[in-house]
Structures are given as structure tokens and as C-alpha cells.
Design a protein around this motif. Structure first.
Motif, short mmCIF file in Angstrom:
data_model
loop_
_atom_site.label_atom_id
_atom_site.label_comp_id
_atom_site.label_asym_id
_atom_site.label_seq_id
_atom_site.Cartn_x
_atom_site.Cartn_y
_atom_site.Cartn_z
N GLY A 86 7.42 -8.30 0.57
CA GLY A 86 8.18 -8.08 1.78
C GLY A 86 9.61 -8.57 1.64
O GLY A 86 10.11 -8.85 0.55
N LEU A 87 10.25 -8.72 2.77
CA LEU A 87 11.67 -9.10 2.83
C LEU A 87 11.78 -10.60 3.09
O LEU A 87 11.00 -11.15 3.86
N VAL A 88 12.75 -11.24 2.45
CA VAL A 88 13.04 -12.65 2.71
C VAL A 88 14.46 -12.76 3.23
O VAL A 88 15.41 -12.24 2.62
N ARG A 89 14.60 -13.41 4.38
CA ARG A 89 15.92 -13.68 4.96
C ARG A 89 16.17 -15.18 4.89
O ARG A 89 15.33 -15.98 5.30
N TYR A 90 17.35 -15.56 4.38
CA TYR A 90 17.71 -16.96 4.29
C TYR A 90 18.76 -17.30 5.33
O TYR A 90 19.74 -16.55 5.51
N ALA A 91 18.57 -18.43 6.02
CA ALA A 91 19.53 -18.88 7.02
C ALA A 91 19.90 -20.33 6.73
O ALA A 91 19.07 -21.23 6.88
N GLY A 92 21.13 -20.55 6.26
CA GLY A 92 21.54 -21.91 5.96
C GLY A 92 22.81 -21.95 5.14
O GLY A 92 23.45 -20.92 4.87
N THR A 93 23.14 -23.17 4.72
CA THR A 93 24.40 -23.39 4.00
C THR A 93 24.26 -23.24 2.49
O THR A 93 25.26 -23.39 1.77
N GLY A 94 23.07 -22.96 2.02
CA GLY A 94 22.87 -22.84 0.57
C GLY A 94 22.86 -21.42 0.08
O GLY A 94 22.27 -21.13 -0.98
N GLY A 116 0.82 -1.20 0.00
CA GLY A 116 0.00 0.00 0.00
C GLY A 116 0.86 1.25 0.00
O GLY A 116 2.10 1.18 0.01
N ALA A 117 0.20 2.39 0.04
CA ALA A 117 0.91 3.66 -0.08
C ALA A 117 1.92 3.88 1.04
O ALA A 117 2.97 4.50 0.84
N GLY A 118 1.63 3.35 2.21
CA GLY A 118 2.53 3.58 3.34
C GLY A 118 3.47 2.43 3.64
O GLY A 118 4.17 2.46 4.66
N ASP A 119 3.51 1.45 2.78
CA ASP A 119 4.32 0.26 3.05
C ASP A 119 5.77 0.42 2.64
O ASP A 119 6.10 1.17 1.71
N ASP A 120 6.63 -0.32 3.33
CA ASP A 120 8.00 -0.50 2.89
C ASP A 120 8.34 -1.98 3.02
O ASP A 120 7.47 -2.80 3.35
N LYS A 121 9.60 -2.33 2.80
CA LYS A 121 9.97 -3.75 2.79
C LYS A 121 9.79 -4.41 4.15
O LYS A 121 9.57 -5.62 4.23
N TYR A 122 9.87 -3.62 5.23
CA TYR A 122 9.73 -4.19 6.56
C TYR A 122 8.26 -4.33 6.96
O TYR A 122 7.88 -5.31 7.59
N SER A 123 7.46 -3.35 6.61
CA SER A 123 6.07 -3.36 7.06
C SER A 123 5.26 -4.48 6.43
O SER A 123 4.21 -4.87 6.95
N GLN A 124 5.73 -5.01 5.31
CA GLN A 124 4.98 -6.07 4.64
C GLN A 124 5.32 -7.46 5.16
O GLN A 124 4.74 -8.45 4.72
#
Length: 515
Positions: free
Chosen positions: A273-281, A236-244
Motif C-alpha cells: 500500500g501507500l505510506v505517507r510521512y508527516a514530520g521533519t525528517g 490482488g487482481a483488483g487492488d491499487d495503491k489506495y485499496s491496500q
């Protein structure tokens, strides 16, 4: 905005609603309404398949009881439109008397199907028709077809239209443990029953004929495309990568780096939104999705609003520790693949967990988790696991069952089996995780993800001309392509992932304009 969902009602619920209806209308009216709707569908099928109605041939397979009566009354209506109608009576002494009289008055032909196997040649000859109408058993029927009915159905070469449900298929579970009808079309009377969601390969296309029932809350429901499209998270108009919402993905390994790529890909495609990956790949993930933030383990991943753990992640002690870490948070978690195997061996990390948890087993994983096979009643099996473990269960299959801890169930009929391919489940887990990170209820997130995932698979399997405009608003399956068309082709997980955004766009296109 409130949305109506597609409800499915048990035999007991339907019988109770019918009893109430009988207090409001004259005797025989409900059957005549059902028969009129059935005849209308048959006539339309005749016109579409043969180019006309008059002069065409329809054979009725007539059992005892009301379903046989529905078929006979429909046959009488078709005969008055010039159709040559033959009724094969499987139990002549128990045939619906009024319906049989109506067919005879209209000039229909009546044959005794007999009790011998193989059936009499005259009965087999009567099956040489343009369409065959299945009126053998109704919602009270249980078990597979009896020998004579099975032999007749096996001899049918014409398309079959089932009255209310395909005979030989359990109306509650959709299970068929022996000979059963495989219909091209099923005409449901008054309400959709569980069989219409759980056994679509036997039902074919499903047409609902309203007869005036007042129905209670359904046994379970399916999300309609308009609801999914309207509620799918978009910026939406007020969204950023964190708010989603930030989705954490703990998946993949040196042995299975592709699982990490596919799971992350599902999350990336599902929301902005944002995707964080945690692993060996990380190397494989970043090579495909440079927008992802990668770290070595969940503890160093940074703030997320949900976790997805398990695809290709291994089952060793280190993987078990990662699972304990993730389940120890107060965040929603999707537990998939290898993480389910770890939980099957030791469910202790789930004990006392209050935050939403979604388990996504296929039949084999379900058996490992519970110690017993799914069995014929997949809805009951998923409900039992959800209640006893206090989790949301997504039981995979062509008809995917989503059961919440409170007993509520959503179902997604995929419209095909194109998603039965390696890696497809990894994508689905990522989509569910992204919807959870956006703040959606776990059952809704799982069911909506399953719908988008199955639509993406059907789009990927279809030729470009069909894929451009899938008919998601009609029929039971909302599929992008008929499973029987020779133009479709097998897919793998990669094209499914590539069609996920077009599938979401298609669902969003069905939503109300004022959303």
C-alpha cells in the motif's frame, strides 16, 4: 479459512482436564502415556547426541508426586532398552511407589540424594551421565529449587531434559526468582503451559506428548506461521495503491531522523500500500524511500487508514499536540516510544477514544504508563493495562505479550534476542501500522507483526546457509537460527529491516496452497 492456534493452559485448566481424563481411562494410564512419550524423546536425544541408546547413561532427579513418577516410569522404559539408569531420590519417603518399583524391576539403580549441602559425593558422581532427566517438581510447584536440588542441578554438566516443565520456574508466569533448571528439551504432557511460551530460555526445545486431554479455551495462544502467512496482505487482481491501505507515519525529528527512516521502512516493507510521512525528517526518509509521500505534519498528510506516532518524535509541546491530533481521528493508531512518554504524563487524549489504539511499551515505558513495574506476571500486567485503558497492549520482550481490551492474549516467543537493538522497535511500529491500514484486527496485527519482526531478526543474525531455509514450522520459537550456534552474529536495525521481506515470504510459504 479457520486456523488452529497454539494454546497455552493454566495449571488449573490442566488439572481439570486430567480429572476428566481419569473418568475415561484406567488408573495409571495417563502417567504411562506421559512416561512413554518422555522415554521416546530421551532415547531420540541419546541417539542424536551420542550415536546410540543402549549402553548410555541417564540420571533421574526425582522429586515427590507425579512428575517424579513420570521420570521413574520413563527410566524403567529406558533401562529395558539397555540404558544405565540411576535415580536420585530427593524425597525418598514421598517417591512415586509404583514408578520406583517399576524402575527397580527393570534393573535401575536408586540412590538417596540426602538432605545435606553439599550433596554426598555418590550423588555428584551419579550426575556424570549422557543426559539428566528433571523430574523434581510439576505444575503444582512454586518458587525456586530447594538447596539440595539446587546443588545437584548446579553440578550437572550433561544436557537436561525436563519432564513437563523446568523445575524452579513458575508454571504460570515463567518467572524464575532463584535457582532453576535450564533444560535443553522440555517434554510437555498433554498441553502446553504458560511457562512453555514465557520461559523458553529455561525450557529449551519443547516437545508435546499427547495423553488424551480434552482441553477448554486456552489461557492465551500464539499465532501459527500458516495463519500469518495466509492472512498477510498482498495485492490482488483488483487492488491499487489506495485499496491496500495508506499508512501515516509521524516519527523522527532533527535529533533522531533515523527513527523516521526505520519506522517508515517497516511500513514500506510490510505491505504494497501507500505510506505517507508527516514530520521533519522528510529529507532522510525520501533519500532512503523515494516511494513515500512526505508532508510536514499529520494535518496536511492526506487520507490514511492508520497512524503510527512516536518513534524519535520528541516529547515537547509540539509533539504532544501532534499526538492529540492523531488520537483525535477515528483511525487506528499505533502509539510508540516518545508518544508513550507523553501519554504517561497525560493520558487524557485517550479518554473516550473509540477507534483501535495499540500501545507498544517496553518494561520501562510500561512502568511510566502505569506507575508500577511490570512484575513477574507479564500476561496479567498487559491484560490489566489493556482493560483499564481500553487499548491493545504489545508488551515487548523475548516473549512479546499482546493483550486486547476484552482480555484475549496472544504471545510471540521470538526464538532469540537478536531484535534487542536500537531502532528495532521503530521498525515493529511501522509494520503494525501497515497491517492496521490493511484492515486487520489490532491484536492480530500486533502479534503477526511481532512474529515477522522476530523472524527477520533471526534471519539477519544467521549465516546465509541457515537464513535461506529457516525452520518456521517446527518447535516453539519458529526461529530462523538456534540462539546457541556460534555461526550467528549480532545485528543492528538496518539488517533486520532488510530481512523483513524474506521473513514475510517465509511465513507465506507455510500457508495452505489454496489460500
Amino acid at each position: 479459512m479457520a486456523f488452529a492456534r497454539r494454546g497455552y493452559y493454566t495449571a488449573d485448566q490442566v488439572r481439570a482436564a486430567e480429572a476428566e481424563l481419569f473418568t475415561r481411562v484406567a488408573d495409571g494410564v495417563p502417567m504411562r502415556r506421559a512416561a512413554h512419550g518422555l522415554a521416546t524423546v530421551v532415547a531420540r536425544e541419546l541417539a542424536e547426541r551420542t550415536g546410540g541408546v543402549a549402553g548410555r547413561r541417564v540420571t533421574l532427579l526425582v522429586g515427590s508426586g507425579d512428575n517424579g513418577g513420570d521420570a521413574l516410569w520413563a527410566g524403567a522404559a529406558l533401562r529395558r532398552r539397555g540404558v544405565a539408569v540411576t535415580a536420585l531420590l530427593l524425597q525418598p519417603k514421598r517417591a512415586h511407589a509404583a514408578g520406583l518399583a517399576a524402575l527397580r524391576r527393570a534393573g535401575g539403580r536408586v540412590l538417596n540424594a540426602g538432605c545435606a549441602v553439599p550433596p554426598h559425593p555418590a550423588s555428584i558422581a551419579a550426575l556424570d551421565a549422557d543426559l539428566v532427566l528433571d523430574g523434581i517438581v510439576g505444575i503444582s510447584g512454586r518458587g525456586s529449587l530447594r538447596p539440595v536440588a539446587a546443588a545437584l542441578v548446579a553440578a550437572v554438566r550433561a544436557p537436561i531434559i525436563a519432564a513437563d516443565l523446568p523445575s524452579g520456574v513458575d508454571p504460570e508466569t515463567g518467572a524464575a526468582d532463584g535457582p532453576a533448571v535450564r533444560a535443553a528439551v522440555t517434554v510437555a504432557f498433554g498441553a502446553r503451559k504458560p511457562v512453555h511460551a514465557l520461559a523458553v530460555p529455561h525450557c529449551g526445545r519443547i516437545e508435546l506428548v499427547e495423553i488424551g486431554l480434552r482441553l477448554p479455551e486456552p489461557e492465551f495462544a500464539a499465532l501459527e506461521p500458516a495463519e500469518i502467512g495466509a492472512r498477510w496482505p498482498v495485492p490482488g487482481a483488483g487492488d491499487d495503491k489506495y485499496s491496500q491501505g495508506a499508512t501515516g507515519v509521524a516519527a523522527g525529528s532533527a535529533r533522531y531522523p533515523g527513527a523516521a527512516v526505520l519506522c517508515v521502512g517497516g511500513a514500506v516493507a510490510a505491505t504494497s500500500g501507500l505510506v505517507r510521512y508527516a514530520g521533519t525528517g522528510a529529507d532522510a526518509v525520501l533519500a532512503r524511500f523515494p516511494e513515500v509521500v512526505a508532508t510536514a505534519d499529520p494535518a496536511s498528510a492526506g487520507r490514511v487508514q492508520s497512524w503510527v506516532i512516536g518513534p524519535g518524535a520528541g516529547t515537547d509541546a509540539a509533539a504532544a499536540e501532534r499526538l492529540r491530533t492523531v488520537l483525535g481521528t477515528d483511525l487506528p493508531v499505533v502509539v510508540d516510544a516518545d508518544a508513550l512518554t507523553i501519554l504517561a504524563a497525560d493520558p487524557a487524549p485517550l479518554r473516550g477514544r473509540a477507534a483501535p489504539t495499540v500501545l507498544t511499551p517496553h518494561a520501562g515505558e510500561f512502568a511510566r504508563l502505569t506507575g508500577h513495574p511490570v512484575g513477574a506476571d507479564r500476561v496479567a500486567a498487559a491484560r490489566d493495562l489493556a482493560r483499564s485503558w481500553n487499548v491493545t497492549v504489545l508488551l515487548k520482550g523475548r516473549a512479546t505479550i499482546v493483550a486486547a481490551p476484552d482480555g484475549a492474549v496472544l504471545v510471540n516467543e521470538a526464538g532469540g534476542s537478536w531484535a534487542a537493538t536500537a531502532g528495532a522497535g521503530d521498525i515493529l511500529a511501522g509494520v503494525i501500522g501497515a497491517l492496521l491500514a490493511a484492515g486487520h484486527d489490532p491484536a492480530w496485527a500486533a502479534a503477526a507483526a511481532a512474529r515477522a519482526h522476530s523472524l527477520a531478526a533471526n534471519l539477519a543474525a544467521a549465516p546465509p546457509g541457515i537464513a535461506a531455509a529457516p525452520p518456521v514450522s517446527a518447535g516453539t520459537a519458529f526461529s530462523a537460527a538456534p540462539t546457541t550456534t556460534p555461526a550467528t552474529a549480532p545485528i543492528s536495525a538496518t539488517p533486520l529491516l532488510e530481512h523483513l521481506r524474506p521473513a514475510i515470504a517465509t511465513l507465506r510459504a507455510t500457508a495452505p496452497a489454496d489460500r
